[in-house]
Design an enzyme around this catalytic site. Structure first.
Site, PDB file in Angstrom:
ATOM      1  N   PRO A   2       0.756  -1.404   0.118  1.00 34.11           N
ATOM      2  CA  PRO A   2       0.044  -0.034   0.134  1.00 34.11           C
ATOM      3  C   PRO A   2       0.819   1.105  -0.024  1.00 34.11           C
ATOM      4  O   PRO A   2       1.761   1.298   0.540  1.00 34.11           O
ATOM      5  CB  PRO A   2      -1.006   0.145   1.593  1.00 34.11           C
ATOM      6  N   GLU A   3       0.204   2.212  -1.281  1.00 38.29           N
ATOM      7  CA  GLU A   3       1.324   3.595  -1.140  1.00 38.29           C
ATOM      8  C   GLU A   3       0.591   4.423  -0.357  1.00 38.29           C
ATOM      9  O   GLU A   3      -0.964   4.244  -0.227  1.00 38.29           O
ATOM     10  CB  GLU A   3       1.848   3.662  -2.831  1.00 38.29           C
ATOM     11  N   HIS A  93      -4.601 -14.386  10.443  1.00 39.37           N
ATOM     12  CA  HIS A  93      -4.236 -13.454  10.064  1.00 39.37           C
ATOM     13  C   HIS A  93      -4.536 -12.398  10.245  1.00 39.37           C
ATOM     14  O   HIS A  93      -3.726 -10.827  10.251  1.00 39.37           O
ATOM     15  CB  HIS A  93      -3.359 -12.900   7.951  1.00 39.37           C
ATOM     16  N   ARG A 112       1.818 -10.966   6.081  1.00 35.18           N
ATOM     17  CA  ARG A 112       3.271 -11.205   6.203  1.00 35.18           C
ATOM     18  C   ARG A 112       3.615 -10.056   7.466  1.00 35.18           C
ATOM     19  O   ARG A 112       5.207 -10.225   7.616  1.00 35.18           O
ATOM     20  CB  ARG A 112       4.063 -10.599   5.603  1.00 35.18           C
ATOM     21  N   ARG A 155      21.491  17.419  -2.907  1.00 40.02           N
ATOM     22  CA  ARG A 155      21.736  15.887  -3.608  1.00 40.02           C
ATOM     23  C   ARG A 155      22.467  15.393  -5.289  1.00 40.02           C
ATOM     24  O   ARG A 155      21.611  15.769  -6.137  1.00 40.02           O
ATOM     25  CB  ARG A 155      20.714  15.327  -3.113  1.00 40.02           C
TER      26      ARG A 155
END
Ligand SMILES: [Zn+2]
Length: 275
Positions: A2-3, A93, A112, A155
């Protein structure tokens, strides 16, 4: 994984169920997630009211009437599912269950176990480790192209790595960085310190547009999703370059999309359009 748009979609899906809700019960079935779930989570949340649901980068924040804040991170495979009335038995889960006084069940499942749930007291929020390293939110109204430009000047990392750096912009992940760079016509391999102000002025609105479109797509999929199985936050996207190796670039329609690896993550781009 998920973002930011998925997490925002989860937040919006949870709003009608959890905002203003009294937590009738909180059950923890397994504590050893990426961070251990605090031993006192149940005692400090049962009977309390959730007064606000916020998102910070990819973290969900539930503020209680005691001012304690429940922090949820979905990790790689975390999911939130809403069940109403008499829910089916929990999945193995499903590690945490929140039950509201209106008999709505919100289950946090994570096969996970890279996600986590934490509980902060108000005095801990400012020094909470994951938050102190977070940069600006892409939707921060005070964020300007010049802020990106100033950061980029310092950077030498690639533009892809620059946008993935959560201490600069918080919440942009691999998929959306690929899409943003394609739509901005910028080469992901370019050193960040070679960006011009003009490049940054093109980049920032594309970042916001790509994320907003994904959030809107999530929102429009939400209704169907919940009718199907109550699960929030994962939906079909249509990506222009992500996962489209060797297909023709949708912009110039003559160059195949290339796939390279940067910082161990896949990058997809058009070597003709992105310079
Ligand atoms: Zn192209």
């Amino acid at each position: 994984m998920p973002e930011l748009p998925e997490v925002e979609t989860v937040r919006r899906g949870l709003l009608p169920v959890l905002e203003g809700a009294v937590l009738h019960d909180v059950m923890v079935h397994r504590r050893d997630l990426r961070r251990p779930i605090p031993e006192d989570l149940e005692d400090r949340t049962r009977g309390k009211t959730i007064i606000r649901l916020d998102r910070r980068s990819k973290y969900l924040l539930f503020t209680l009437d005691t001012q304690d804040v429940i922090v949820i991170h979905l990790g790689m495979s975390g999911r939130m599912r809403i069940e109403t009335g008499n829910p089916p038995p929990r999945d193995k889960h499903d590690h945490v269950e929140f039950v509201t006084a209106h008999h709505q069940w919100v289950r946090f499942g994570d096969p996970r176990r890279f996600g986590f749930i934490d509980l902060l007291s108000p005095k801990d929020i400012a020094t909470y480790d994951p938050f102190t390293r977070l940069g600006r939110d892409p939707f921060d109204p005070t964020l300007k192209a010049d802020d990106l430009y100033q950061q980029a000047q310092r950077r030498r990392i690639s533009l892809k790595a620059f946008l993935m750096d959560q201490s600069i912009l918080a919440g942009l992940g691999n998929i959306y960085v690929n899409e943003v760079l394609f739509r901005s016509r910028l080469d992901p391999r370019r050193p960040a310190n070679q960006l011009t102000y003009h490049d940054c002025a093109r980049l920032l609105p594309e970042i916001q547009t790509v994320l907003r479109e994904a959030i809107d797509a999530g929102g429009s999929s939400l209704k169907d999703h919940r009718q199907a199985n109550g699960e929030l936050g994962y939906f079909q996207h249509s990506f222009q370059v992500y996962g489209r190796e060797d297909t023709l670039c949708p912009a110039c329609e003559k160059t195949p999309i290339r796939r390279i690896v940067q910082q161990n993550r896949a990058t997809f781009f058009c070597s003709n359009c992105q310079t």
